[in-house]
Design an enzyme around this catalytic site. Structure first.
Site, mmCIF file in Angstrom:
data_model
loop_
_atom_site.group_PDB
_atom_site.id
_atom_site.type_symbol
_atom_site.label_atom_id
_atom_site.label_comp_id
_atom_site.label_asym_id
_atom_site.label_seq_id
_atom_site.Cartn_x
_atom_site.Cartn_y
_atom_site.Cartn_z
ATOM 1 N N THR A 33 -5.945 -0.052 -1.670
ATOM 2 C CA THR A 33 -6.435 0.578 -2.895
ATOM 3 C C THR A 33 -7.790 -0.034 -3.218
ATOM 4 O O THR A 33 -7.940 -1.260 -3.187
ATOM 5 C CB THR A 33 -5.459 0.343 -4.058
ATOM 6 O OG1 THR A 33 -4.172 0.828 -3.689
ATOM 7 C CG2 THR A 33 -5.924 1.072 -5.308
ATOM 8 N N LYS A 147 -0.011 -5.452 3.213
ATOM 9 C CA LYS A 147 0.204 -4.453 2.173
ATOM 10 C C LYS A 147 0.913 -3.264 2.816
ATOM 11 O O LYS A 147 0.327 -2.217 3.062
ATOM 12 C CB LYS A 147 -1.132 -4.037 1.551
ATOM 13 C CG LYS A 147 -1.025 -3.583 0.114
ATOM 14 C CD LYS A 147 -2.392 -3.541 -0.539
ATOM 15 C CE LYS A 147 -2.274 -3.416 -2.046
ATOM 16 N NZ LYS A 147 -3.579 -3.450 -2.704
ATOM 17 N N GLU A 180 2.996 -13.845 -6.707
ATOM 18 C CA GLU A 180 2.034 -12.799 -7.065
ATOM 19 C C GLU A 180 2.587 -12.038 -8.254
ATOM 20 O O GLU A 180 3.733 -12.256 -8.667
ATOM 21 C CB GLU A 180 1.833 -11.834 -5.891
ATOM 22 C CG GLU A 180 3.109 -11.080 -5.500
ATOM 23 C CD GLU A 180 2.975 -10.254 -4.239
ATOM 24 O OE1 GLU A 180 1.899 -10.282 -3.614
ATOM 25 O OE2 GLU A 180 3.964 -9.577 -3.864
#
Length: 274
Positions: A33, A147, A180
């Site tokens: 992204t 990811k 995270e």
């Protein structure tokens, strides 16, 4: 919404995703992204390098940079003044039923255009509040840092709150280490030492996290990448979160634990612009 103007599949506005696509069936793929300004992706070399590395980690041939840039040029206008968001998804492509991937695959690439989230202006001054998630991350060193499309832990974690005063949720590992947030990486400052969690067993290594590691010395900070128990992080002088869309934000509170909001996030945002 006119979907013909918001995404491309394999460079085609009219193509769909096959139910046999392994990204749909198994989450067999990766994504990125990124921010788009005037039709151009911010920090494209870093994003593409990470996309190639993540594809390689699970044995997918990454589409060329030229193909992906061509897709983005079709979707995004160079005359658009407002920043926009691109999401790139690469899957292994179609396959027969069963987990074993076919010997020869034709990867599927998707590029999606969306508006940038509307961030309240005061979060850049006052910081943000985080939820401490009950959902914990499992360890899997073969997928750590990647990811990939298997994001069910993040989905479950994000389902834990609907309070609009909470910006994100902090996720821990099975040992209670901070790893995270559901959509952000995290740093904790102790005096002039900036600690970011070790992501060798779980978590996503974002490119903004990497850029902060690189530029920390310009802010007279020493970076350490190591396990960070939440009980240790709770004693930090400052905590910040980061991603490619908003840059860096101060954390003012995690559940009931308050943190000082100082200048670190602003200084990092300024440094990221250079």
């Amino acid at each position: 919404m006119n979907h013909k103007n918001t995404y491309l599949i394999n460079g085609d506005f009219n193509q769909g995703i096959s139910p046999l696509d392994r990204g749909f069936a198994y989450g067999d793929g990766v994504f990125r992204t990124m921010l788009i300004r005037s039709g151009q992706p911010d920090n494209w070399p870093l994003h593409y390098q990470k996309l190639v590395a993540d594809c390689a980690a699970i044995g997918i041939v990454c589409p060329s940079a030229e193909l992906l840039i061509s897709d983005m040029q079709q979707l995004f206008s160079v005359t658009e003044n407002q920043p926009e968001v691109a999401k790139i998804i690469v899957t292994r492509g179609e396959g027969a039923r069963g987990y074993a991937p076919p010997a020869i695959t034709n990867p599927t690439r998707v590029v999606i255009k969306s508006a940038i989230p509307k961030y309240a202006p005061d979060i850049f001054v006052k910081g943000v509040n985080l939820h401490l998630c009950e959902t914990r991350l499992p360890e899997q060193n073969k997928l750590a840092g990647i990811k990939h499309l298997n994001r069910l832990e993040n989905v479950l974690a994000r389902m834990e709150w609907n309070d609009e005063s909470l910006f994100d949720g902090l996720m821990l590992d099975q040992q209670g280490n901070a790893i995270e947030c559901t959509m952000s990486n995290i740093f904790a400052r102790f005096d002039n030492i900036l600690i970011t969690p070790d992501l060798s067993a779980c978590g996503v290594a974002g490119i903004t996290r990497q850029r902060i590691i690189w530029l920390a010395s310009t802010l007279s900070l020493k970076v350490e990448v190591k396990p960070l128990l939440f009980t240790k992080m709770a004693m930090a002088d400052e905590v910040i979160i980061c991603n490619s869309l908003y840059g860096a934000l101060s954390v003012s509170k995690i559940d009931h634990k308050k943190f000082p909001v100082q200048n670190l996030a602003k200084n990092i945002r300024d440094a990221l612009k250079t």
